[in-house]
Structures are given as structure tokens and as C-alpha cells.
Motif scaffolding. Structure first.
Motif, PDB file in Angstrom:
ATOM      1  N   VAL A  11      26.908 -29.359 -23.433  1.00  0.00           N
ATOM      2  CA  VAL A  11      27.942 -29.678 -24.185  1.00  0.00           C
ATOM      3  C   VAL A  11      28.778 -28.706 -24.457  1.00  0.00           C
ATOM      4  CG1 VAL A  11      28.161 -30.734 -26.440  1.00  0.00           C
ATOM      5  CG2 VAL A  11      26.241 -31.092 -25.299  1.00  0.00           C
ATOM      6  N   LEU A  12      30.174 -29.063 -24.208  1.00  0.00           N
ATOM      7  CA  LEU A  12      31.199 -27.937 -24.406  1.00  0.00           C
ATOM      8  C   LEU A  12      31.888 -28.613 -25.862  1.00  0.00           C
ATOM      9  CD1 LEU A  12      32.764 -27.587 -21.160  1.00  0.00           C
ATOM     10  CD2 LEU A  12      31.387 -26.080 -22.259  1.00  0.00           C
ATOM     11  N   ILE A  13      32.449 -27.659 -26.582  1.00  0.00           N
ATOM     12  CA  ILE A  13      33.183 -27.915 -27.878  1.00  0.00           C
ATOM     13  C   ILE A  13      34.576 -27.267 -27.905  1.00  0.00           C
ATOM     14  CG2 ILE A  13      32.987 -27.325 -30.325  1.00  0.00           C
ATOM     15  CD1 ILE A  13      30.515 -28.599 -29.447  1.00  0.00           C
ATOM     16  N   GLU A  14      35.509 -28.285 -28.078  1.00  0.00           N
ATOM     17  CA  GLU A  14      36.854 -27.841 -28.090  1.00  0.00           C
ATOM     18  C   GLU A  14      37.253 -26.977 -29.411  1.00  0.00           C
ATOM     19  OE1 GLU A  14      38.885 -31.770 -28.470  1.00  0.00           O
ATOM     20  OE2 GLU A  14      38.495 -32.024 -26.334  1.00  0.00           O
ATOM     21  N   GLY A  15      38.307 -26.258 -29.005  1.00  0.00           N
ATOM     22  CA  GLY A  15      38.967 -25.429 -30.065  1.00  0.00           C
ATOM     23  C   GLY A  15      38.630 -23.835 -29.887  1.00  0.00           C
ATOM     24  N   VAL A  72      31.877 -33.524 -24.204  1.00  0.00           N
ATOM     25  CA  VAL A  72      32.833 -32.699 -24.755  1.00  0.00           C
ATOM     26  C   VAL A  72      33.234 -33.349 -26.198  1.00  0.00           C
ATOM     27  CG1 VAL A  72      35.304 -31.757 -24.592  1.00  0.00           C
ATOM     28  CG2 VAL A  72      33.845 -32.369 -22.593  1.00  0.00           C
ATOM     29  N   LEU A  73      32.959 -32.399 -27.230  1.00  0.00           N
ATOM     30  CA  LEU A  73      33.186 -32.681 -28.526  1.00  0.00           C
ATOM     31  C   LEU A  73      34.480 -32.084 -29.159  1.00  0.00           C
ATOM     32  CD1 LEU A  73      29.586 -32.508 -29.680  1.00  0.00           C
ATOM     33  CD2 LEU A  73      30.655 -34.713 -28.602  1.00  0.00           C
ATOM     34  N   PRO A  74      35.138 -32.640 -30.048  1.00  0.00           N
ATOM     35  CA  PRO A  74      36.338 -32.041 -30.848  1.00  0.00           C
ATOM     36  C   PRO A  74      35.799 -30.876 -31.610  1.00  0.00           C
ATOM     37  CG  PRO A  74      35.785 -34.234 -31.783  1.00  0.00           C
ATOM     38  CD  PRO A  74      35.136 -34.078 -30.533  1.00  0.00           C
ATOM     39  N   ALA A  76      37.676 -30.763 -19.878  1.00  0.00           N
ATOM     40  CA  ALA A  76      37.409 -31.911 -19.170  1.00  0.00           C
ATOM     41  C   ALA A  76      37.297 -31.844 -17.670  1.00  0.00           C
ATOM     42  CB  ALA A  76      38.433 -32.987 -19.470  1.00  0.00           C
ATOM     43  N   SER A  77      37.715 -30.600 -17.113  1.00  0.00           N
ATOM     44  CA  SER A  77      37.629 -30.204 -15.967  1.00  0.00           C
ATOM     45  C   SER A  77      36.261 -29.584 -15.419  1.00  0.00           C
ATOM     46  CB  SER A  77      38.763 -29.571 -15.527  1.00  0.00           C
ATOM     47  OG  SER A  77      38.665 -27.910 -15.884  1.00  0.00           O
ATOM     48  N   LEU A  78      35.457 -29.349 -16.277  1.00  0.00           N
ATOM     49  CA  LEU A  78      34.453 -28.268 -16.095  1.00  0.00           C
ATOM     50  C   LEU A  78      33.254 -29.059 -16.130  1.00  0.00           C
ATOM     51  CD1 LEU A  78      35.291 -25.649 -18.770  1.00  0.00           C
ATOM     52  CD2 LEU A  78      35.694 -25.805 -16.321  1.00  0.00           C
ATOM     53  N   GLY A  79      33.055 -30.306 -16.076  1.00  0.00           N
ATOM     54  CA  GLY A  79      31.869 -31.223 -15.533  1.00  0.00           C
ATOM     55  C   GLY A  79      30.749 -31.019 -16.693  1.00  0.00           C
TER      56      GLY A  79
END
Length: 230
Positions: free
Chosen positions: A191-195, A210-212, A203-206
Motif C-alpha cells: 500500500v502506497l500513501i500519497e503526499g 494507492v491511498l490519498p 500509480a507507476s509503481l505497481g
């Protein structure tokens, strides 16, 4: 969430749980100014975070046109440590939703570990300051003696210290390419977190999600459960 999955959730620190960039930025520019270099902007320093303080120092000098040989890099790193140590939390803040996410996972009895390239001298004070220390019985920091992220070794060490949890039974939460590649190499859900401090579009990291911000972390993890309807 199922009582059987995930057995553990592992977290990055900088850019995921905390926004430490302002304090790192200040220390970096102080280091550069001592040699008549800089200053660098906050955004430029943010782009250098994620593979450890030594790598950040190397990148900062390179951005100012100075290539450091190994001995010079070691000396500048040693000079950076007290500069940053003096102001670990002055400008640093929690990322949105972190406190709530930690409470929810702990309330469900989910094992948690912190996995960060950050040097050990900084970790304990930061966690204590923000009330996060109690959530992490296992901490694998930059001085753990294994290859840093994006290698998977730090994640494997954390899983071992959590009692031998399988990578297939764990989720890693981060914000950067180094986090993504580490989790993928380990065979963990991601899980990736934006910011945070990614130099590449998340979005390119697979990632599996992806969460805000961290506020929907529990829901995202639940949707990643094997057999769940996403």
C-alpha cells in the motif's frame, strides 16, 4: 478483518507516518552553507529522501555541483548527524490519519513493525514525541546491519523478529519507489500513501493500493485480503 490475515503490517517512517522533510531540509541547508553551497529548496530535498541519510547527503552535494569521494561523504554524513539530531521534531508533523490508523490496527491485535532507512539515532525520539513507540514492538532502522530498502532484507528481518511471519501474510505501507521495490522483492502486498517523497508517480509503481492518506488504510488492507471482493 480476518483474524488470520494479515498477520503483520509493516510501515515506512518518513513520508508515510511523518512529514519530516522540513527538519531534514533545514539541517541539509545548514550543512551545505558551512561550505558555501546551497541553499536547496524544500521540494528538491524532498526528492532526495528515501534511501537513507548518507545517500541524501551525497545527493545534496551533487545537486550543488560537488561530487564527494567515499571519505568526504563519510565526513559530511558525520557532520549531518548532529545537525539533524538537534532538531528532529521542531518542524516535523504526523501525516494525516496516522494516529487513527495505528489505533485501529492495534485494537484488532495486528502485529506492527517499523522499517525505515532512517538512522537509529533519530527513530526513538521521533516515535516517542508523536506517541507512536507503543505501536512498534519491532523496529528495523538504518543501522540494522542489512542492506537498505529497496533491497528486501530489512522487511525480512522485521518479519523474522515478529516471530517468523511469512511475507505472504504481511502488508507493507510506504510512500516511495524504494518502499515499493523492497515490498515487491519480498513478495509482500503493498500500500502506497500519497503526499510523501516519491520521485516517481505512485500509480507507476505497481502497488496493490494507492491511498490519498492513511485514513482508509484499514479498509484498503481489508480489500487486499485473499478472496476479498475488491
Amino acid at each position: 478483518m480476518s483474524a488470520l490475515w494479515p498477520k503483520a503490517v509493516l510501515f515506512d517512517l518518513d513520508g508515510t507516518l511523518i512529514d519530516s522533510a522540513p527538519d531534514i531540509h533545514a539541517a541539509t541547508n545548514t550543512l551545505l552553507a558551512r561550505e558555501g553551497l546551497g541553499p536547496l529548496s524544500l521540494d528538491v530535498v524532498k526528492s532526495m529522501i528515501g534511501e537513507g541519510t548518507r545517500r541524501l547527503v551525497e545527493r545534496a552535494f551533487a545537486a550543488c555541483g560537488r561530487t564527494l569521494d567515499p571519505a568526504e561523504l563519510s565526513a559530511r554524513y558525520e557532520a549531518m548527524v548532529p545537525l539533524y539530531a538537534a532538531n528532529l521534531t521542531g518542524l516535523t508533523t504526523l501525516m494525516p490519519g496516522v494516529a487513527e490508523a495505528m489505533q485501529a490496527l492495534q485494537g484488532e491485535g495486528t502485529a506492527m513493525a517499523l522499517v525505515t532507512n532512517k538512522p537509529d539515532f533519530a527513530i526513538a525520539e521521533i516515535l516517542q514525541h508523536f506517541g507512536l513507540a507503543r505501536h512498534f514492538p519491532v523496529i528495523v532502522g538504518g543501522d540494522a546491519g542489512v542492506p537498505h530498502k529497496p533491497a528486501p532484507d530489512m522487511l525480512f528481518l522485521a518479519l523474522e523478529r515478529l516471530g517468523g511471519v511469512s511475507a505472504a501474510d504481511a502488508v507493507f505501507v510506504g510512500d516511495s519507489p524504494a518502499d515499493a521495490r523492497s515490498a515487491q522483492a519480498a513478495g509482500m502486498k503493498l500500500v502506497l500513501i500519497e503526499g510523501g517523497y516519491s520521485r516517481e508517480p505512485l500509480a507507476s509503481l505497481g502497488a496493490d493500493a494507492v491511498l490519498p492518506d492513511m485514513r482508509d488504510l484499514r479498509g484498503a488492507i481489508e480489500r487486499l485480503q485473499p478472496g476479498a471482493d475488491r
